[in-house]
Design an enzyme around this catalytic site. Structure first.
Site: not given
Ligand code: UD1
Ligand code: UDP
Length: 440
Positions: A209
């Site tokens: 992601h």
């Molecule tokens: C965010 C964090 C990242 C973390 C990740 C965990 C920041 C800058 N980034 O990234 O560090 O690793 O979360 O997963 O804070 N969206 C949905 N539904 C949701 C949430 C998001 O559809 O519930 C989609 C939207 O299109 C959105 C995109 O995902 O624009 C990105 O979501 P966003 O929360 O901005 O960043 P992440 O990539 O999730």
């Molecule tokens: N995870 C989960 N379900 C999923 C994918 C990830 O429960 O389908 C959990 C995983 O066990 C880990 C966390 O989500 O603890 C990681 O989140 P993510 O990769 O979104 O964020 P990051 O750690 O890179 O910030």
């Protein structure tokens, strides 16, 4: 004592859950603030359910948006809550926009900030997460640090050792607490039950992601071309909403979804995910948390990044950085799949993230700071003392604490031969070189 916890995304909910448990079990007052950055049931509510933590007291509902807009809305919402609630400390976790917003707002209100998972550095300022974690560290009063290596990052940036607490990572607490529960319960998610994961071999769990991968068509295309060639594996890909959106925008989703060996499913709950990863032969990921979980669960990991703020996993031997380079991904994946000795060595890598008691250590330290009045952020009334920055080679048996008391000093760095060490109170400094401030 009242502790406010700010969280907003899936990994923050997972990693703060053990600390929230600890706060609730000790009858400390908790104020739980959800920024609403993640809002889909699969990215938020399901984790409150699986980890059995109380529903948030506040949800700021910021939703998705640009960094500035998202962070700005969070700051406005968090400020209102904190002015009302007046907690003794605000805890933020990791490196998301919630961390940036929570830390800036709380520090400007003169409320102590505790940064959970502090000290990580990728040294890559193009990552939004690196900006967030560095800014948060500047404003924090307490640092809960997963490893000695990360503590040394903070010492090198000049932070006082007195506020650095090495706790391990709460991801280990969460893993240990929930894996057995998960195994007893079995898979709940229909898509996994349908795939009969229990009787499936050669599982490769894939997550990605990270903006620098999934928003870049060239990188994501390279990764997909490697996935296509890993046709002996059953690739399970719980897809992050960001990734689904960009793959669809790039016109890559349908082809990937049509491949027999790749199973794209929606994001799954924590208990299902723990079972899936612990049954996997290999984890391919750009996730931060998953790099840590892989080494905790003894599963070899290949990380789809060019750098990592979790270098301990690489030096321990459980994780290899493969970037988004098709050949490097395939070479390493095939080595893990075909070279048993190599795979075994990766599985046996020692977990650097502690014993699963990070939450307990974190709340112990908060209580100690609170009892000692160290969470009161007030303008100083003592006239500033001057100090000299010095270096010394120590010949005698003396601990860090004794050296500081004897010399009215604060130690910064300790070199044991070529190796840097964290100056914990009880470390014996004999034959080590130290840098310190000597107060006049
Ligand atoms: C965010 C964090 C990242 C973390 C990740 C965990 C920041 C800058 N980034 O990234 O560090 O690793 O979360 O997963 O804070 N969206 C949905 N539904 C949701 C949430 C998001 O559809 O519930 C989609 C939207 O299109 C959105 C995109 O995902 O624009 C990105 O979501 P966003 O929360 O901005 O960043 P992440 O990539 O999730
Ligand atoms: N995870 C989960 N379900 C999923 C994918 C990830 O429960 O389908 C959990 C995983 O066990 C880990 C966390 O989500 O603890 C990681 O989140 P993510 O990769 O979104 O964020 P990051 O750690 O890179 O910030």
């Amino acid at each position: 004592m009242k502790i406010a916890v700010v969280l907003g995304t899936r990994p923050e909910i997972i990693k703060m859950a053990p600390i929230i448990d600890e706060i609730v079990n000790r009858d400390i007052e908790l104020c739980l603030i959800h920024t609403g950055q993640h809002y889909d049931k699969e990215m938020s509510d399901n984790f409150f359910r699986d980890l059995e933590i109380p529903a948030p007291d506040y949800n700021i509902n910021v939703g998705s948006g640009s960094h500035g807009k998202q962070t700005g809305l969070m700051m406005r919402g968090i400020e209102e809550v904190l002015m009302d609630e007046k907690p003794d400390i605000v805890l933020v976790q990791g490196d998301t926009n919630a961390v940036l917003a929570g830390a800036i707002v709380a520090s400007k209100l003169h409320i102590a900030v505790g940064h959970v998972e502090a000290g990580l550095r990728s040294f890559d300022m193009t990552m939004p997460e690196e900006v967030n974690r560095r800014v948060c560290d500047v404003t924090s009063s307490m640092y809960f640090i997963p490893t000695e290596e990360s503590a040394i990052n903070l010492l090198a940036e000049g932070y006082s050792r007195k506020n650095l607490i090495i706790t391990g990572n709460t991801v280990v607490d969460a893993c240990f607490r929930h894996l057995e529960i998960a195994k007893k319960r079995g898979f709940e998610e229909e898509s996994l039950a349908d795939l009969d994961i229990d009787n499936m071999d050669n599982i490769l769990t894939l997550t990605m992601h990270r903006a620098e991968n999934v928003d870049d068509k060239t990188r994501v295309t390279n990764i997909i071309s490697a996935l296509k060639e890993l046709s002996d594996m059953n690739i399970i890909f719980p897809i992050h909403p960001r990734t689904k959106k960009t793959l669809q925008d790039f016109g890559l989703f349908d082809e990937l979804n049509s491949l027999d060996h790749i199973h794209i499913i929606k994001p799954i709950g924590y208990l299902d995910f723990l079972q899936l990863t612990s049954k996997s032969t290999l984890i391919l990921t750009d996730s931060g948390g998953l790099q840590e979980e892989a080494i905790t669960l003894d599963v070899p990991a290949l990380t789809l990044r060019y750098n990592t703020e979790r270098p301990e996993t690489v030096t321990a031997g459980g994780n290899i950085l493969v970037g988004s380079d098709k050949d490097v991904i395939l070479e390493n994946a095939n080595k893990i799949l075909n070279d048993e000795e190599f795979a075994q060595k990766m599985k046996n890598a020692v977990n650097p993230y502690g014993q699963g008691d990070a939450a307990e250590k974190t709340v112990d330290a908060i209580q100690e700071f609170y009892d000692g009045g160290l969470l009161n952020i007030e303008a100083p009334e003592d006239i500033m003392t001057s100090f000299e920055r010095k270096m010394a080679l120590i010949n005698e048996d003396v601990t860090v604490k004794d050296f500081e008391e004897k010399n009215n000093a604060l130690i910064h760095m300790v070199f044991d031969g070529e190796k840097m060490r964290f100056p914990s109170d009880e470390l014996n400094l004999k034959e080590m070189c130290v840098t310190y401030d000597e107060f006049q």
